[in-house]
Design a protein around this motif. Structure first.
Motif, PDB file in Angstrom:
ATOM      1  N   ASP A 194       0.679  -1.460  -0.001  1.00 27.75           N
ATOM      2  CA  ASP A 194       0.328  -0.401   0.278  1.00 27.75           C
ATOM      3  C   ASP A 194       0.914   1.300   0.362  1.00 27.75           C
ATOM      4  N   HIS A 195       2.145   1.427  -0.050  1.00 25.10           N
ATOM      5  CA  HIS A 195       3.012   1.925  -0.209  1.00 25.10           C
ATOM      6  C   HIS A 195       4.040   1.924  -1.118  1.00 25.10           C
ATOM      7  N   ASP A 196       5.290   3.020  -1.076  1.00 26.74           N
ATOM      8  CA  ASP A 196       5.571   3.632  -2.042  1.00 26.74           C
ATOM      9  C   ASP A 196       6.572   3.533  -1.696  1.00 26.74           C
ATOM     10  N   ARG A 197       6.753   3.628  -0.436  1.00 30.48           N
ATOM     11  CA  ARG A 197       8.585   3.615   0.090  1.00 30.48           C
ATOM     12  C   ARG A 197       8.743   3.309   1.331  1.00 30.48           C
ATOM     13  N   ILE A 198       9.779   3.062   1.987  1.00 27.42           N
ATOM     14  CA  ILE A 198      10.071   2.373   3.450  1.00 27.42           C
ATOM     15  C   ILE A 198       9.420   3.316   4.440  1.00 27.42           C
ATOM     16  N   GLU A 199      10.142   5.022   4.584  1.00 31.51           N
ATOM     17  CA  GLU A 199       9.059   5.831   5.329  1.00 31.51           C
ATOM     18  C   GLU A 199       8.074   6.834   5.500  1.00 31.51           C
ATOM     19  N   GLN A 200       7.761   5.778   4.339  1.00 32.49           N
ATOM     20  CA  GLN A 200       5.823   6.587   4.592  1.00 32.49           C
ATOM     21  C   GLN A 200       5.312   5.027   5.630  1.00 32.49           C
ATOM     22  N   LEU A 201       5.701   4.049   5.808  1.00 29.62           N
ATOM     23  CA  LEU A 201       5.092   2.615   6.318  1.00 29.62           C
ATOM     24  C   LEU A 201       4.504   2.751   8.209  1.00 29.62           C
ATOM     25  N   PRO A 202       3.732   2.671   8.627  1.00 33.74           N
ATOM     26  CA  PRO A 202       3.051   3.863  10.097  1.00 33.74           C
ATOM     27  C   PRO A 202       4.023   2.903  10.839  1.00 33.74           C
TER      28      PRO A 202
END
Length: 294
Positions: A120-128
Motif C-alpha cells: 500500500d506504500h511506495d517508500r519505506i519511510e511512509q510505513l506506519p
C-alpha cells in the motif's frame, strides 16, 4: 487462528521500548511467522519496530503497513503462494532464464507482481511502523539495513536468493538475500534502535542424529548449521545487555525451504505453539527461555 491468549496486559508490557519484531529468512518456512504474528496480536503484543531478512522482510512489510490484522492478511497472501507463483515455470523455464541472465535461475517478475498486489506504500519511510529490510552487500558481504527509499527494490534485494534471483542494484550498490549475512537480524534490530527484541525465527529447531548421505539433504543440513551458528552468536553477544525472547520454532526438520505444500499446517502449528508459550510467559517466571537485560 486458534488457542488465543487474550490477556488484559501484554506479556512484554514492562519491557524497555522500542520493542522490535525480528523476522528471519527461510523461504516457505516463513509461513510459520504468520501463525506467530497471529498469536502475538491475540496476546496484545505489537511492535514499535519491524526488521526482516528475505521472506521475513516480505512478511514484515505487511506488519509494518497494517499492525493488527496482519495475520489474516498474510494468511490470504500465503494461500496464493507456491513454487510456480514465486519462481515461475518448471526446469525448462528456469534453464532458459539462466541462459539469458547467466547468473540466476528465475526472473523476479512474479515476486515483484505479488508485492505490487499487496503493498500500500511506495517508500519505506511512509510505513506506519518503522521498518528495515536487511540485504547483503554483494561487494563487502556485510548486512545492510534498508530503512528509506523505494520499497519494492529493497524487498526484492532482501529476498534475492543467490543463484535463484538476480542481484538488485540500489544507489550504485549490488545486493542479494539478507539471509546470507544476517538471517536472523538481531544485531541489526539493535542498530535500528531496539531496546527489546522478539525473535520470529522460521527455521527448524530440531537437530538431526545422523548425517545425511545425499547431496540435497547434505546441503540443507550445512546451511542449517551455518544459520543456527550465526543466530546463536548474535544472541550470546547481546543477551546480557538487551531483553531478547525467542519464540518457539515449529518448522518440521524434514521440510524443504522451497516446499509450499504445508502452508496451512505451518501457520496453525506455529500459532498454537506461540500462544501456549505466551500463556506460560505471562503467568510464570524468569525461568522461561528468554534472554534478558541485567
Amino acid at each position: 487462528m486458534s488457542d488465543a491468549v487474550n490477556p488484559t496486559v501484554s506479556p512484554f508490557a514492562d519491557w524497555p521500548r522500542p520493542l522490535a519484531f525480528v523476522l528471519s529468512g527461510g523461504g516457505s518456512f516463513g509461513a510459520t511467522q504468520v501463525g506467530m504474528l497471529g498469536a502475538l496480536s491475540d496476546a496484545g503484543v505489537e511492535p514499535d519496530l519491524v526488521i526482516g531478512s528475505s521472506v521475513g522482510a516480505l512478511n514484515g512489510v505487511v506488519l509494518a503497513s497494517h499492525g493488527g490484522g496482519t495475520a489474516e492478511r498474510l494468511t490470504r497472501v500465503w494461500g496464493q503462494m507456491d513454487r510456480r507463483t514465486i519462481f515461475g515455470g518448471g526446469a525448462v523455464a528456469m534453464l532458459g532464464s539462466l541462459l539469458r541472465a547467466r547468473s540466476s535461475l528465475c526472473r523476479p517478475t512474479l515476486l515483484a507482481a505479488l508485492l505490487e498486489a499487496h503493498l500500500d506504500h511506495d517508500r519505506i519511510e511512509q510505513l506506519p511502523i518503522p521498518f528495515a529490510a536487511v540485504a547483503t552487500d554483494l561487494l563487502t558481504g556485510e548486512p545492510q539495513l534498508l530503512t528509506s527509499g523505494s520499497l519494492r527494490p529493497a524487498l526484492l534485494a532482501s529476498a534475492a536468493i543467490p543463484g535463484v534471483f538476480p542481484r538488485v542494484e540500489i544507489d550504485g550498490r549490488h545486493y542479494v538475500d539478507g539471509g546470507v549475512s544476517a538471517n536472523v537480524p538481531i544485531r541489526q534490530a539493535i542498530a535500528f534502535g531496539a531496546a527489546s527484541v522478539v525473535v520470529l525465527d522460521a527455521n527448524p529447531a530440531e537437530t538431526i542424529d545422523r548425517l545425511p548421505d545425499r547431496l540435497l539433504p547434505s546441503l540443507r543440513h550445512t546451511v542449517s548449521v551455518m544459520l543456527r551458528s550465526q543466530r546463536a552468536h548474535a544472541v550470546d553477544e547481546l543477551a546480557h545487555r538487551y531483553r531478547i525472547v525467542e519464540l518457539p520454532r515449529s518448522t518440521p526438520s524434514d521440510l524443504g525451504s522451497f516446499d509450499f505444500g504445508r502452508t496451512d499446517e505451518l501457520i496453525e502449528l506455529a500459532n498454537r505453539q506461540t500462544a501456549a508459550f505466551l500463556r506460560s510467559f505471562s503467568s510464570t517466571s524468569p525461568a522461561l527461555p528468554t534472554r534478558s537485560r541485567t
